[in-house]
Write an enzyme that holds these catalytic residues in place. Sequence first.
Site, PDB file in Angstrom:
ATOM      1  N   HIS A  65      -0.900  -0.769  14.956  1.00 46.56           N
ATOM      2  CA  HIS A  65      -1.115   0.534  14.366  1.00 46.56           C
ATOM      3  C   HIS A  65      -2.557   0.715  13.902  1.00 46.56           C
ATOM      4  CE1 HIS A  65      -0.937  -0.673   9.922  1.00 46.56           C
ATOM      5  NE2 HIS A  65      -0.787  -1.803  10.582  1.00 46.56           N
TER       6      HIS A  65
ATOM      7  N   TYR B 125      10.604  -0.070   8.367  1.00 46.70           N
ATOM      8  CA  TYR B 125       9.239  -0.474   8.747  1.00 46.70           C
ATOM      9  C   TYR B 125       8.662   0.517   9.763  1.00 46.70           C
ATOM     10  CZ  TYR B 125       5.349  -3.500   9.956  1.00 46.70           C
ATOM     11  OH  TYR B 125       4.089  -3.995  10.168  1.00 46.70           O
TER      12      TYR B 125
ATOM     13  N   HIS C 154       0.806  -1.225   0.000  1.00 49.90           N
ATOM     14  CA  HIS C 154       0.000   0.000   0.000  1.00 49.90           C
ATOM     15  C   HIS C 154       0.842   1.280   0.000  1.00 49.90           C
ATOM     16  CE1 HIS C 154       0.403  -0.008   4.375  1.00 49.90           C
ATOM     17  NE2 HIS C 154      -0.436  -1.000   4.545  1.00 49.90           N
TER      18      HIS C 154
ATOM     19  N   ASP D 186      -3.573  -8.559   5.552  1.00 49.44           N
ATOM     20  CA  ASP D 186      -2.367  -9.390   5.387  1.00 49.44           C
ATOM     21  C   ASP D 186      -2.276 -10.446   6.483  1.00 49.44           C
ATOM     22  OD1 ASP D 186      -1.989  -7.026   6.904  1.00 49.44           O
ATOM     23  OD2 ASP D 186       0.183  -7.157   6.758  1.00 49.44           O
TER      24      ASP D 186
ATOM     25  N   HIS E 273       5.570 -10.020  10.872  1.00 47.96           N
ATOM     26  CA  HIS E 273       6.390  -9.878   9.657  1.00 47.96           C
ATOM     27  C   HIS E 273       7.854 -10.021  10.043  1.00 47.96           C
ATOM     28  CE1 HIS E 273       3.076  -8.253   7.246  1.00 47.96           C
ATOM     29  NE2 HIS E 273       2.824  -7.366   8.199  1.00 47.96           N
TER      30      HIS E 273
ATOM     31  N   GLU F 149      -5.918  -6.485   9.948  1.00 45.27           N
ATOM     32  CA  GLU F 149      -5.567  -6.046   8.593  1.00 45.27           C
ATOM     33  C   GLU F 149      -5.468  -7.284   7.682  1.00 45.27           C
ATOM     34  OE1 GLU F 149      -2.324  -3.210   8.381  1.00 45.27           O
ATOM     35  OE2 GLU F 149      -2.854  -2.704   6.307  1.00 45.27           O
TER      36      GLU F 149
ATOM     37  N   HIS G  33      -4.579  -9.081  14.928  1.00 47.16           N
ATOM     38  CA  HIS G  33      -4.646  -7.892  14.057  1.00 47.16           C
ATOM     39  C   HIS G  33      -5.528  -8.215  12.856  1.00 47.16           C
ATOM     40  CE1 HIS G  33      -3.723  -4.292  12.009  1.00 47.16           C
ATOM     41  NE2 HIS G  33      -2.575  -4.619  11.450  1.00 47.16           N
TER      42      HIS G  33
ATOM     43  N   ASP H  89       2.115  -6.590  14.206  1.00 43.49           N
ATOM     44  CA  ASP H  89       3.033  -5.801  13.370  1.00 43.49           C
ATOM     45  C   ASP H  89       4.214  -5.220  14.153  1.00 43.49           C
ATOM     46  OD1 ASP H  89       1.656  -6.177  11.003  1.00 43.49           O
ATOM     47  OD2 ASP H  89       0.543  -4.303  11.146  1.00 43.49           O
TER      48      ASP H  89
HETATM   49 FE1  FEO Z   1      -1.084  -3.895   9.884  1.00 44.49          FE
HETATM   50 FE2  FEO Z   1       0.859  -6.430   8.790  1.00 44.49          FE
HETATM   51  O1  FEO Z   1      -0.699  -5.448   8.959  1.00 44.49           O
END
Ligand code: FEO
Length: 389
Positions: free
Chosen positions: A135, A182, A15, A73, A215, A71, A69, A154
Site C-alpha cells: 500500500h 485489515y 496510526h 513497522d 502481519h 514502513e 516494505h 502487508d
Molecule cells: Fe505498511 Fe505493516 O506496514
Amino acid sequence: MYWVGAIDWGIRNFHGYQTAHGTTYNAYLVVADKVTLFDAVKAPFKWELLSRIASVIDPREIDFVISNHAEPDHSGCLFEVIDAVQPDKVFASTMGVKALKAHYHRDTEVVAVRDGETLDLGGLTATFLETRMLHWPDSMFTYLKEAKLLLSQDGFGMHLATSERFAEQIDDALLDLESSRYYANILAPYSAFVTKLFDRVDKLGIEIETIAPDHGPIWRAKGARILQQYRGWAKQKPTNKVIVVYDTMWNSTDLMARVIAEGVVAAGGKAELLPLGGNHRSDVAAAALTAGALVLGSPTLNGGILPGVADVLTYLKGLKHRNLVIGAVFGSYGWSGESLKILEAQLGEMGIESLGSVKANYVPGPDVLADSRTLGVKIAEALLARQAV
Ligand code: FEO
C-alpha cells in the site's frame, strides 16, 4: 524458511486503526545456499528478531537482506540489524531504496531490484514483483518459485497477536474478522491495484502454496480462502447492507437512527447501526467494507457536527470505500440546524448520492419518526433495485 519476527501483544493504536488483538511484525529467514533475511521488525523489537535469528544460525551467516516494505513497522531496526549481521548485499525496490534513504539517511548501499528481476539464492529463485501502492509506493512481493511461496509484506496480513504461526491453527471467524478489518482499514483505497495484481498473477500462472505476510498468520491450507476474499473485497460491490453512522447528544438522533434502521429492515435490507459512543472509526471502516449505503447522523452543535462524527468522516473519506453508493443524512437541532447541510456536503465529497434527509427540532415527534422510517425504506429499496439490475 524460519519465522524470526516479533509479537506485539499490547499495541492498540496503529496510526489511528484500533488493533483490538495486537499484531505481529513478521520477518523471515530463508536458509538456502544463500541465507536471506526478508524484512525486519519495528525498532523496539530488534532484540526479539536478532535472538530468533540466533536460535537458527549465527546472524553473521546472513548473505542477503531484502526489504519488501519500507514502513517503519518493518524497517525500524533494519539498518541496526544490517550493522549487526554485515550481509553481502541489501535489496529493495527502486522506490524502496528512495524510501529507506528518506527515512534513515544512511549511506549503506541498498541495491534496487526491478520488477520481474530474479535473484539466485542457491537452490531457490527469488523473483521480485513490484506492488506499488499496495500500500506504499515502495511495496514489493518476493516469490520463491521452487517453494511456491509468496512473501507478501502487508498484503494478506492482519493485526493479530497469537502464539500460533499458521492460519489453519486459528478459527475461521477470527481470521475473517481481522483480515477483513485489515483490508478495510489499510488496503481498501488501493482496491484497483489489488484487482490488477490478481490479473497479473493469473496471467503469469504463478502457483502459490504458501503466503507469508508481514502481519498475522502464514497461509498454507487456508491460502485459497484469503485469496478468494481479496478478489471479492477488491471488487467493492455494493451489498444490501446500510450502515447508519451517528453520534447523539440527548438521544434524539439515536432514536431517529433506530427508526431509519427499522425502515431498512422492513423493506428487505440489512442495517448495521454504529453509534459513535461505542464504535471506533476502524469499526466503521470494517462495517463499510461490506455495505452499499452510508447514512450519517449528527445533531447540530455550535453550528457544526459532533466531533466524533467529524473524526470518522475524515478517516472514511481517505479509505474510499467505492461500494458506498447511496446515502442519506439525519439529525436533531435546537435553533440553527446546520448539521444536515454539512453531512450532505460530506456525502458529496465521498461521491455518495444522497437520497434525502430528516431533521427533528429538539426531540422527534410522530411525523419525524414516520419520515425517518420512510427514509430507511427508500434507501433499502434503492439498494435492492440496484442489485436486481
Ligand atoms: Fe505498511 Fe505493516 O506496514
